[in-house]
Design a protein around this motif. Sequence first.
Motif, PDB file in Angstrom:
ATOM      1  N   THR A 104       0.817  -1.219   0.000  1.00  0.00           N
ATOM      2  CA  THR A 104       0.000   0.000   0.000  1.00  0.00           C
ATOM      3  C   THR A 104       0.849   1.268   0.000  1.00  0.00           C
ATOM      4  O   THR A 104       0.439   2.295  -0.552  1.00  0.00           O
ATOM      5  CB  THR A 104      -0.941   0.013   1.209  1.00  0.00           C
ATOM      6  N   GLU A 105       2.039   1.199   0.616  1.00  0.00           N
ATOM      7  CA  GLU A 105       2.913   2.374   0.602  1.00  0.00           C
ATOM      8  C   GLU A 105       3.364   2.691  -0.824  1.00  0.00           C
ATOM      9  O   GLU A 105       3.505   3.859  -1.195  1.00  0.00           O
ATOM     10  CB  GLU A 105       4.133   2.140   1.499  1.00  0.00           C
ATOM     11  N   CYS A 153       0.619   4.485  -2.463  1.00  0.00           N
ATOM     12  CA  CYS A 153       0.591   5.890  -2.022  1.00  0.00           C
ATOM     13  C   CYS A 153       1.652   6.709  -2.754  1.00  0.00           C
ATOM     14  O   CYS A 153       1.406   7.865  -3.127  1.00  0.00           O
ATOM     15  CB  CYS A 153       0.817   5.968  -0.519  1.00  0.00           C
ATOM     16  N   TYR A 201      -5.057   6.351  -4.275  1.00  0.00           N
ATOM     17  CA  TYR A 201      -5.262   6.614  -2.836  1.00  0.00           C
ATOM     18  C   TYR A 201      -6.388   5.741  -2.282  1.00  0.00           C
ATOM     19  O   TYR A 201      -6.271   5.169  -1.184  1.00  0.00           O
ATOM     20  CB  TYR A 201      -5.596   8.088  -2.605  1.00  0.00           C
ATOM     21  N   ALA A 218      -5.198   2.229  -1.948  1.00  0.00           N
ATOM     22  CA  ALA A 218      -4.315   2.118  -0.786  1.00  0.00           C
ATOM     23  C   ALA A 218      -5.111   2.199   0.509  1.00  0.00           C
ATOM     24  O   ALA A 218      -4.839   1.475   1.480  1.00  0.00           O
ATOM     25  CB  ALA A 218      -3.259   3.222  -0.829  1.00  0.00           C
ATOM     26  N   LEU A 219      -6.116   3.074   0.540  1.00  0.00           N
ATOM     27  CA  LEU A 219      -6.946   3.222   1.735  1.00  0.00           C
ATOM     28  C   LEU A 219      -7.690   1.929   2.045  1.00  0.00           C
ATOM     29  O   LEU A 219      -7.745   1.487   3.207  1.00  0.00           O
ATOM     30  CB  LEU A 219      -7.946   4.370   1.528  1.00  0.00           C
ATOM     31  N   LYS A 232      -5.207  -0.474   3.555  1.00  0.00           N
ATOM     32  CA  LYS A 232      -4.845  -0.139   4.940  1.00  0.00           C
ATOM     33  C   LYS A 232      -5.981  -0.445   5.899  1.00  0.00           C
ATOM     34  O   LYS A 232      -5.756  -0.972   6.998  1.00  0.00           O
ATOM     35  CB  LYS A 232      -4.480   1.346   5.020  1.00  0.00           C
ATOM     36  N   ILE A 288      -3.415   8.438   4.786  1.00  0.00           N
ATOM     37  CA  ILE A 288      -3.982   8.375   3.440  1.00  0.00           C
ATOM     38  C   ILE A 288      -5.258   9.210   3.365  1.00  0.00           C
ATOM     39  O   ILE A 288      -5.507   9.889   2.371  1.00  0.00           O
ATOM     40  CB  ILE A 288      -4.254   6.917   3.039  1.00  0.00           C
ATOM     41  N   ASN A 318      -4.231  12.670   2.912  1.00  0.00           N
ATOM     42  CA  ASN A 318      -3.785  12.925   1.542  1.00  0.00           C
ATOM     43  C   ASN A 318      -4.963  13.046   0.578  1.00  0.00           C
ATOM     44  O   ASN A 318      -4.932  13.847  -0.361  1.00  0.00           O
ATOM     45  CB  ASN A 318      -2.858  11.798   1.087  1.00  0.00           C
TER      46      ASN A 318
END
Length: 947
Positions: free
Chosen positions: A450-451, A454, A473, A476-477, A480, A494, A497
């Motif tokens: 996930t990083e 991002c 995003y 990734a969210l 996470k 996130i 962001n």
Amino acid sequence: MATAKGVRVGDNSSWHQGDNITTHHHHPLPAPPAPPNYKLGLNLDGAPQVDERLFVGREQELAQIQDWLSPVNPTQNVVAISGLGGMGKTQLSLHFAKRCHPSYSGVFWLNANDESTLKAAYVALARRFQGEDGRGEAVGKIDEEQAVRTVRQWLSRPENKTWLVVYDNYDDPQLPGLRSSTGYDIRTYFPYSTQGSILITTRSARLTFAKQVRLKKFDDLDQSLAILATRSSQETRGDGNATKLAKRLDGLPLALATAGDYIGQTADSFGDYLQMYEDAWQDLADNSDGLLEYGDRTMYTTWNLSLKQVAAQDPEAAQIFQLIGYLGNADLWYELFRNGAGSGPEWFCKVTKSKARFNKAMAKLHDYSLVEALPGHYSVHACVHDWVSGYLNSEFQMELFCLAIECVAQNVKKKSEPEFWLVNGRLIYHALRIDYCQRRGDVDWEDIDTESLCNIADLDKMMGRVAEAEKMYLQALEGKEKALGAEHTSTLNIVNNLGSLYTNQGKMTEAEKMYIRALEGKEKAWGAEHTSTLDTVNNLGILYSEQGKMVEAEKMYMRALEGAEKTWRAEHPSTLHTINNLGGLYIEQGKMAEAEKILLQALEGYMKIWGAEHTSTLETVNNLGVLYSNQGKIAEAEKMYIQALKGKEKAWGAEHTSTLETVNNLGFLYFNQGKMAEAEKMYMRALTGYEKAWGAEHTSTLDTVNLLGILYVKQGKMTEAEKMYVRALEGKEKIWGAEHTSTLGTVCNLGNLYIDQGKITEAEKMYTRALEGQEKALRAEHTLTLYIVDNLGILYSDQGRMVEAEKMYMRALEGNEKAWGAEHTSTLRTINNLGILYAKQGKMAEAEKMYMRALERTEKVWGAEHISTLNIVNNLGSLYTNQGKMTEAEKMYIRALEGKEKAWGAEHTSTLKTVNNLRILYTEQGKLAEAEKMRLRLLEGYKEEDI
């Protein structure tokens, strides 16, 4: 007497005179052997049948080959035409042979695809040299080795030096550095003597014993279009789809010829073929007939053979080539792969272990023309890249896709890093390819870090690809939240962001929702005064400022500032960043004294901890320039901008985006000074820099395009202005959408342009669209909305629709007073406009009241010599003139003139307008000498026909 001896009739015997007479038998002498015939002309037995009318271009290469293979050269000349399969090597060699064969005693074309084929060609050639037929059943009766010796000997005869042999398709060499179980060394077939001319076509770039003619794609679009036209028998000139197809096939002759043949044999157009190429590559490849001159070979079979040869010699090189299918085809460099290795598969770690090992793998690919080696990077032809994607990677390979993501993600630079825009600008093309691949593949997002997602989202955001950034995003969210939970701090980062992204997109409601969620989560996890919490508080301040909620914005900034001072100290960078933001807010609120005080505080702090040349110091210097520019302190503003610019050029470089921001600001300052040439120079520098760093469609690029539009309006270049506005509008609609506030700002500017052009209907249409959009995106009382309301008032006033104009002005005035206060510049602008309206209506008392109200407050906010103040003074002069108050009018004009001369200079257009007003006033007063003086002064600033 002596009697003669005669011959008896009927006697068959002969007589002899004396005993010494002998009988002689006479045989004819043998003829001397005929000299060998070396003039054997053009021999293309077995060569592909290529219609010469289809040959296009390559004149430079032909000239080079002709020079190197001149038959008058005393030594043997060997030239290799090398290049990717499909570049037209065979066609070029045949064209050369046909064009230049009169220069040679004989030209012989031989198929060198493999050793057995070449030997068979030598058998036929040996028979030719011996005067035999060399065809049919007798071919196998000559020993191949003897045939090779015969040909080599024949070509080595001292009197036979002006021949040309073409070895075509020598694509499987066995040479030092090129290990091949099926290849051979072609030099063992050369003549024993170093004479004659030899031309070789090959996909290998490693024939170092020959002079190299490396065929590359056609860079001239006209040549690509010519191939499409000749092959399809259709006109390409003026056909936009033909141009698009030619560009998409990127100058590869075989791809262009294949497309042209297909179109010529079917009912499909250039546009149809392009659509199929993009959407159904494999199906099109499977159902396209090969070209006649290629026999049973196609582009894809030749490339596949090359890759198999690479794999046999360097398996990791073949694997990294397949990985490139998930990356962009251009600008491939070592660090891109090395930084993405991490915990990748063993083969990838091995090939990226060192730059030397990586270069060895790429060199192997280059040996077979599958990659192009360029200064600092490698590239793959677009059509080869399509083949890798459509054929080699026809089944989605998750491992390679994850590797591609890591390669991009681990190279993304933050804005605080040196030359971040250069690296990120290179990466964005690979991010585009990842986006393309993930749309076509079945991606298991749980396998992706996930990083890394991002990082790619950050890259997309920086490069203006907001839709793609949002998607990353959100992906990734989701990861996470599933792995760590909705309230984990990594999850909340996130969320924060996403809030920033939505702010940039103008999605204020969504942005506020994200920030509030992040803030509440961080307060719960970290506490109210944690630095991460305060970062989100600061971001909320930025959001509220964008929304025109100045009170709420100031509240957030003050909370962030107090927290930073308590957590860190007054001079900590985090504290100073918030101070800087607060200074920007005060500028927007028109609180110039407070803004200057707080910005100087930030500057002093940065100077103390970082020094004068640190980028944070320079950003504050730049902001002070903005402040002084708004205050009309032109000299001070220019000084700040120049200081910031020099510092940024030294720290970041001339092309850094932060440097370009200050360049833009200088342009705007010069524009306000009426220095149009200097302003345009700054804007063009910024535009060129942004296009190079971000691309033609980035928001920063488009903002500068918009500023150029404003400049051209001021210069009266209406056509150029409209072109800029339309470009900016189309770009912003594509990036942000039709209803984004930045898009609507350009819509409003188009409205302004149409007013200046007298296109009132079009102007009203633009203003109405902008107004409705701003009301929807922001709210009816937002300051940007009110700006458009004010412009509508101007439009209605110009149309003579005084009631509607007054209604608009009153709405703008009430809204600005509520949002900004009574003394803000936006408020005062509307008050001044109301004064102009009342003057037009003949309401002189009301007009004077408005002007005096605007003047009093402008003097208080900006000072007596600010240009905004002087414009109101000038308007008062016009009002007094209309009222017959000539003394008061002259007083106002003189004050305005002296102030403008000091602020702008004697030749600024605004200064000259006041000069003209004085000329009219003096004429009406009968002061003809003074009027003439003003007229002569105008002539110095304008051409006489402009007066």
